[in-house]
Design a protein around this motif. Structure first.
Motif, mmCIF file in Angstrom:
data_model
loop_
_atom_site.group_PDB
_atom_site.id
_atom_site.type_symbol
_atom_site.label_atom_id
_atom_site.label_comp_id
_atom_site.label_asym_id
_atom_site.label_seq_id
_atom_site.Cartn_x
_atom_site.Cartn_y
_atom_site.Cartn_z
ATOM 1 N N GLU A 57 -7.559 3.527 -7.657
ATOM 2 C CA GLU A 57 -7.535 2.595 -6.528
ATOM 3 C C GLU A 57 -8.394 3.191 -5.410
ATOM 4 O OE1 GLU A 57 -4.059 0.252 -4.208
ATOM 5 O OE2 GLU A 57 -3.875 2.430 -4.168
ATOM 6 N N SER A 76 1.073 -0.754 -4.523
ATOM 7 C CA SER A 76 -0.033 -1.541 -5.069
ATOM 8 C C SER A 76 -0.696 -0.860 -6.249
ATOM 9 C CB SER A 76 -1.065 -1.824 -3.978
ATOM 10 O OG SER A 76 -1.595 -0.617 -3.472
ATOM 11 N N ASN A 93 -9.841 2.744 -1.788
ATOM 12 C CA ASN A 93 -9.660 2.039 -0.518
ATOM 13 C C ASN A 93 -10.811 2.399 0.420
ATOM 14 O OD1 ASN A 93 -7.082 0.904 -1.234
ATOM 15 N ND2 ASN A 93 -6.264 2.978 -1.048
ATOM 16 N N ASP A 94 -10.752 1.935 1.645
ATOM 17 C CA ASP A 94 -11.829 2.218 2.600
ATOM 18 C C ASP A 94 -12.029 3.712 2.830
ATOM 19 O OD1 ASP A 94 -12.380 -0.454 2.909
ATOM 20 O OD2 ASP A 94 -11.212 -0.667 4.754
ATOM 21 N N ASN A 95 -10.930 4.450 3.030
ATOM 22 C CA ASN A 95 -11.044 5.859 3.390
ATOM 23 C C ASN A 95 -10.275 6.806 2.487
ATOM 24 O OD1 ASN A 95 -12.673 5.430 5.787
ATOM 25 N ND2 ASN A 95 -10.852 4.479 6.641
ATOM 26 N N GLU A 96 -9.748 6.306 1.363
ATOM 27 C CA GLU A 96 -9.023 7.172 0.439
ATOM 28 C C GLU A 96 -9.081 6.598 -0.969
ATOM 29 O OE1 GLU A 96 -4.923 7.323 1.627
ATOM 30 O OE2 GLU A 96 -4.521 5.318 0.901
ATOM 31 N N THR A 97 -8.824 7.457 -1.939
ATOM 32 C CA THR A 97 -8.768 7.051 -3.337
ATOM 33 C C THR A 97 -7.498 7.621 -3.941
ATOM 34 O OG1 THR A 97 -11.166 7.010 -3.523
ATOM 35 C CG2 THR A 97 -9.943 7.218 -5.570
ATOM 36 N N ASN A 98 -6.814 6.811 -4.744
ATOM 37 C CA ASN A 98 -5.596 7.233 -5.432
ATOM 38 C C ASN A 98 -5.810 7.087 -6.931
ATOM 39 O OD1 ASN A 98 -4.316 7.273 -2.832
ATOM 40 N ND2 ASN A 98 -4.126 5.075 -2.996
ATOM 41 N N GLY A 132 -13.226 7.581 0.221
ATOM 42 C CA GLY A 132 -13.113 6.156 -0.064
ATOM 43 C C GLY A 132 -14.476 5.504 -0.092
ATOM 44 N N ASN A 141 0.841 -1.179 0.000
ATOM 45 C CA ASN A 141 0.000 0.000 0.000
ATOM 46 C C ASN A 141 0.884 1.238 0.000
ATOM 47 O OD1 ASN A 141 -1.651 2.228 1.119
ATOM 48 N ND2 ASN A 141 -3.199 0.626 1.270
#
Length: 131
Positions: free
Chosen positions: A56, A39, A58-63, A83, A10
């Motif tokens: 990507e 990742s 995730n639970d509490n963020e986006t990339n 997220g 991550n």
């Protein structure tokens, strides 16, 4: 025999933990080469795509990251504090606000996942976008 290792991690992985894993793999397991990649690069590594956009969530963020010629364009890397949990909360609040429905929060997550996993009819979306 020579052993090579690719570790997918991550983006926010702890540096000291990464170093500990790296040293353990190198010394204890005697890998000849170790590559540690975020990742978010995994779709580039694992597919035949030469260019595109990786999102990507995730639970509490986006990339979000663009890549060209199988190389990430690091200057395009963007992070957001939104997220899937934020999407669940918004869906839950919308059910209560617009449908005046009392529903358990876990049930609303299950409902959202069920709706999200349906096959998308792109022809229908095209028709709806005209209105």
């Amino acid at each position: 025999k020579e052993y090579y290792l690719l570790i997918i991690e991550n983006v926010t992985f702890n540096k000291s933990m990464r170093q500990l894993i790296f040293e353990s793999c190198l010394i204890d397991f005697q890998f000849q080469a170790i590559s540690i990649q975020p990742s978010i690069f995994f779709p580039i590594i694992s597919t035949q795509c030469n260019e595109g956009l990786i999102i990507e969530i995730n639970d509490n963020e986006t990339n979000v990251l663009s890549f060209y010629d199988k190389r990430p364009l690091l200057s395009t890397l963007k992070f957001s504090n939104v997220g899937i949990n934020n999407i669940y909360d918004y869906f839950y609040d919308s059910l209560i606000k617009y449908k005046n429905t009392i529903i358990d929060k876990e049930m609303s997550k299950h409902l959202f996942d069920s709706i999200a996993s349906l096959d998308v009819d792109y022809d229908l979306i095209g028709v709806l976008s005209v209105f």
